[in-house]
Design a protein around this motif. Sequence first.
Motif, PDB file in Angstrom:
ATOM      1  N   GLU A 162       0.840  -1.210   0.000  1.00 31.11           N
ATOM      2  CA  GLU A 162       0.000   0.000   0.000  1.00 31.11           C
ATOM      3  C   GLU A 162       0.869   1.253   0.000  1.00 31.11           C
ATOM      4  OE1 GLU A 162      -3.250   0.411   2.971  1.00 31.11           O
ATOM      5  OE2 GLU A 162      -2.980  -1.763   3.210  1.00 31.11           O
ATOM      6  N   ASP A 163       0.377   2.272  -0.649  1.00 34.42           N
ATOM      7  CA  ASP A 163       0.979   3.616  -0.590  1.00 34.42           C
ATOM      8  C   ASP A 163       2.403   3.680  -1.122  1.00 34.42           C
ATOM      9  OD1 ASP A 163      -1.344   4.491   0.691  1.00 34.42           O
ATOM     10  OD2 ASP A 163      -0.511   4.076   2.687  1.00 34.42           O
ATOM     11  N   TYR A 164       2.726   2.839  -2.099  1.00 30.71           N
ATOM     12  CA  TYR A 164       4.093   2.903  -2.612  1.00 30.71           C
ATOM     13  C   TYR A 164       4.424   4.321  -3.070  1.00 30.71           C
ATOM     14  CZ  TYR A 164       8.275   2.687  -5.293  1.00 30.71           C
ATOM     15  OH  TYR A 164       9.545   2.961  -5.730  1.00 30.71           O
ATOM     16  N   GLY A 165       5.596   4.794  -2.685  1.00 28.64           N
ATOM     17  CA  GLY A 165       6.051   6.107  -3.162  1.00 28.64           C
ATOM     18  C   GLY A 165       5.560   7.288  -2.356  1.00 28.64           C
ATOM     19  N   ARG A 166       4.847   7.026  -1.247  1.00 26.88           N
ATOM     20  CA  ARG A 166       4.326   8.159  -0.482  1.00 26.88           C
ATOM     21  C   ARG A 166       5.459   9.105  -0.024  1.00 26.88           C
ATOM     22  NH1 ARG A 166       0.024   8.721   4.272  1.00 26.88           N
ATOM     23  NH2 ARG A 166      -1.198   7.687   2.681  1.00 26.88           N
ATOM     24  N   LEU A 167       6.579   8.531   0.362  1.00 27.77           N
ATOM     25  CA  LEU A 167       7.689   9.370   0.836  1.00 27.77           C
ATOM     26  C   LEU A 167       8.107  10.387  -0.230  1.00 27.77           C
ATOM     27  CD1 LEU A 167       9.815   9.749   3.184  1.00 27.77           C
ATOM     28  CD2 LEU A 167      11.308   8.298   1.830  1.00 27.77           C
ATOM     29  N   ALA A 168       8.096   9.946  -1.484  1.00 26.99           N
ATOM     30  CA  ALA A 168       8.510  10.828  -2.576  1.00 26.99           C
ATOM     31  C   ALA A 168       7.348  11.664  -3.080  1.00 26.99           C
ATOM     32  CB  ALA A 168       9.068   9.993  -3.718  1.00 26.99           C
ATOM     33  N   GLY A 239      19.126  10.229   5.568  1.00 24.66           N
ATOM     34  CA  GLY A 239      19.874  10.193   4.308  1.00 24.66           C
ATOM     35  C   GLY A 239      19.764  11.549   3.634  1.00 24.66           C
ATOM     36  N   GLY A 240      20.450  11.691   2.523  1.00 27.32           N
ATOM     37  CA  GLY A 240      20.343  12.935   1.748  1.00 27.32           C
ATOM     38  C   GLY A 240      19.007  12.977   1.015  1.00 27.32           C
ATOM     39  N   ILE A 241      18.611  14.164   0.608  1.00 28.70           N
ATOM     40  CA  ILE A 241      17.263  14.367   0.068  1.00 28.70           C
ATOM     41  C   ILE A 241      17.026  13.603  -1.232  1.00 28.70           C
ATOM     42  CG2 ILE A 241      17.778  16.493  -1.242  1.00 28.70           C
ATOM     43  CD1 ILE A 241      15.051  17.487   0.169  1.00 28.70           C
ATOM     44  N   ASP A 242      18.101  13.256  -1.943  1.00 32.70           N
ATOM     45  CA  ASP A 242      17.924  12.457  -3.168  1.00 32.70           C
ATOM     46  C   ASP A 242      17.339  11.079  -2.833  1.00 32.70           C
ATOM     47  OD1 ASP A 242      20.390  12.049  -1.838  1.00 32.70           O
ATOM     48  OD2 ASP A 242      21.310  11.152  -3.608  1.00 32.70           O
ATOM     49  N   HIS A 243      17.640  10.598  -1.633  1.00 37.69           N
ATOM     50  CA  HIS A 243      17.145   9.272  -1.245  1.00 37.69           C
ATOM     51  C   HIS A 243      15.637   9.256  -0.995  1.00 37.69           C
ATOM     52  CE1 HIS A 243      21.062   7.918  -1.453  1.00 37.69           C
ATOM     53  NE2 HIS A 243      21.393   7.782  -0.194  1.00 37.69           N
ATOM     54  N   ARG A 244      15.052  10.439  -0.863  1.00 34.81           N
ATOM     55  CA  ARG A 244      13.611  10.524  -0.643  1.00 34.81           C
ATOM     56  C   ARG A 244      12.847  10.079  -1.888  1.00 34.81           C
ATOM     57  NH1 ARG A 244      11.444  16.429   0.859  1.00 34.81           N
ATOM     58  NH2 ARG A 244      11.064  16.403  -1.384  1.00 34.81           N
ATOM     59  N   GLU A 245      13.530  10.121  -3.023  1.00 34.84           N
ATOM     60  CA  GLU A 245      12.831   9.871  -4.286  1.00 34.84           C
ATOM     61  C   GLU A 245      12.764   8.396  -4.671  1.00 34.84           C
ATOM     62  OE1 GLU A 245      11.339  12.551  -5.339  1.00 34.84           O
ATOM     63  OE2 GLU A 245      12.366  13.532  -3.675  1.00 34.84           O
ATOM     64  N   ILE A 246      13.846   7.654  -4.510  1.00 35.87           N
ATOM     65  CA  ILE A 246      13.869   6.270  -4.992  1.00 35.87           C
ATOM     66  C   ILE A 246      14.333   5.280  -3.921  1.00 35.87           C
ATOM     67  CG2 ILE A 246      14.905   4.671  -6.676  1.00 35.87           C
ATOM     68  CD1 ILE A 246      15.136   7.079  -8.599  1.00 35.87           C
ATOM     69  N   HIS A 247      15.509   5.540  -3.389  1.00 40.47           N
ATOM     70  CA  HIS A 247      16.108   4.559  -2.475  1.00 40.47           C
ATOM     71  C   HIS A 247      15.219   4.305  -1.254  1.00 40.47           C
ATOM     72  CE1 HIS A 247      19.065   2.255  -0.370  1.00 40.47           C
ATOM     73  NE2 HIS A 247      19.422   3.201   0.473  1.00 40.47           N
ATOM     74  N   HIS A 248      14.785   5.354  -0.601  1.00 30.07           N
ATOM     75  CA  HIS A 248      13.977   5.150   0.606  1.00 30.07           C
ATOM     76  C   HIS A 248      12.556   4.658   0.332  1.00 30.07           C
ATOM     77  CE1 HIS A 248      16.978   7.627   3.234  1.00 30.07           C
ATOM     78  NE2 HIS A 248      17.436   6.450   2.860  1.00 30.07           N
ATOM     79  N   PRO A 249      11.874   5.154  -0.708  1.00 25.99           N
ATOM     80  CA  PRO A 249      10.571   4.534  -1.020  1.00 25.99           C
ATOM     81  C   PRO A 249      10.718   3.030  -1.276  1.00 25.99           C
ATOM     82  CG  PRO A 249      10.755   6.618  -2.158  1.00 25.99           C
ATOM     83  CD  PRO A 249      12.089   6.375  -1.508  1.00 25.99           C
ATOM     84  N   ASN A 250      11.820   2.629  -1.912  1.00 22.10           N
ATOM     85  CA  ASN A 250      12.002   1.200  -2.187  1.00 22.10           C
ATOM     86  C   ASN A 250      12.323   0.417  -0.917  1.00 22.10           C
ATOM     87  OD1 ASN A 250      11.439   1.863  -4.771  1.00 22.10           O
ATOM     88  ND2 ASN A 250      13.493   1.505  -5.591  1.00 22.10           N
ATOM     89  N   GLU A 251      13.132   1.026  -0.059  1.00 15.78           N
ATOM     90  CA  GLU A 251      13.395   0.392   1.237  1.00 15.78           C
ATOM     91  C   GLU A 251      12.081   0.199   1.994  1.00 15.78           C
ATOM     92  OE1 GLU A 251      17.056   2.736   2.809  1.00 15.78           O
ATOM     93  OE2 GLU A 251      16.328   1.463   4.428  1.00 15.78           O
TER      94      GLU A 251
END
Length: 483
Positions: A162-168, A239-251
């Motif tokens: 559920e909610d994939y990508g909400r962080l980004a 993490g750095g703000i770039d991680h908000r887009e891909i790395h952390h949503p995937n984690e």
Amino acid sequence: MTDTPLSLFNSLTRSVEPFSPVHPGEARVYTCGPTVYNYPHIGNMRAYVFADILGRTLSFKGLKLTHIINITDVGHLTDDADDGEDKMEKMAAEKAQSIWDIAQHYTQAYWADVKALNIREPAKWSIATDYIEEMIEFAKGIADKHCYECATGLYFDVTTVEDYGRLARAVTEDGEGRIDTVEGKRNAADFAIWRKTPDGEKRQMEWDSPWGKGAPGWHLECSVMGEKLLGFPFDIHTGGIDHREIHHPNEIAQNQAFCGCGGLSDARNSGANIWMHNNFLVERSGKMSKSSGEFLRLQLLMDKGYHPLAYRMMCLQAHYRSELEFSWEGLEAALTRLKRMVMAAQRLADAPSQPVAEHPKFAASLAKFEAAMNDDLGTPSALTAIEDALAVKKVDAGIKRAVIEHMDSVLGLGLFDLTREALRIRPKDAATDEAAIEDALVRRKAARAEKDFAASDAIRDELVAQGVDVMDGDPLGWEWKLS
Ligand code: AMP
Ligand code: ZN
């Protein structure tokens, strides 16, 4: 500072929230560490100065801190979204060295920067390749329900949580910048959790798995080490703000799958209660790029004569959520500010330190300091609180020292370990006889006292010829630097 609440900006909810530990009296923090294929640039180091300030603040609040920073020595591709080559393999091929040697070398270089910037050691540096078995186990646990295999690897289907990508704040379908060229991928945002070694190829780093020989995906490692070392949910992930887009949503998607959790309106389902991101350090001329010849590493700043803690000061002068623009003038200004503080602290050097007592003269600056740090780590305002405290006059030096040490334990500038001389700008290749310079300055001062301006000017010219820039107007006193 122990009883007023700490509030932190949670990227998941995009709001400032009171910090409430998962385990009473404790704080468990995971920080995405460097990919050790090259030297870190100073932008990367901003991410660790920020994580260090967070950790120090949590310790200062009396919480038992467990901080983990990982070292990525496998799996990070040249593009965060599963495209390109493995950064480690690529550098090893370029340098004709083994990946293990590359990882060793750049991990040591990173640790040297950590030390130079007064970043405290975490409870553990977790090395990704030490956790391959655990990664395979984790992947096995989620494979049936959430993953599918295609020719290049095992992929995570982002529509299964559920909610994939909400962080980004991203939309799942056609998420921007996603790679959908991989044959057999179901959704553009799906990502590899295991990358198979292509037939007929041999990678330096590869392991057997139920999905064939290969290597783990980069996102998998942080999920696994976070879970193993801190347990889900832990308190804060940074993490750095770039991680908000891909790395952390995937984690987060992997964590939800692992826990069998629901949606992200309950932050705990993401694996951590709070996700925090530092904004970028930017530089206009492109020197931040690791592919530019003389890129901005901490060592370059030091070679040009700047004490590394001037860079820490530069970071603290900006709020971690603001972009910070790098310039040499900005660095010099930060150095001067640090030097002023150090000189004021040096006057207290002989005073025996004592426990911070309630003292009316420091009540305002202490309250300002605490309010600043409690308000989402407001270091810019906290720095002015230290300056206020340093400016307090006619007060016992021991009490003043205690107050400053108290504040500096959070900011980590090491005010009592530095000296004015150590902060002098001293380019690496400048050959100088510092004693002779100091002696010339004494003679010049005497000449000026006697109003012998001809003599004083002559000494100045002599110094200029040696590359010494005498800063007469400097409010710090009789100062010089190498130009
Ligand atoms: P990497 O080694 O590429 O995984 O990056 C290490 C850390 O630095 C990550 O947390 C990144 O988000 C962060 N980072 C990368 N570039 C910058 C930058 N210019 N300013 C601040 N942080 C950065
Ligand atoms: Zn990570």
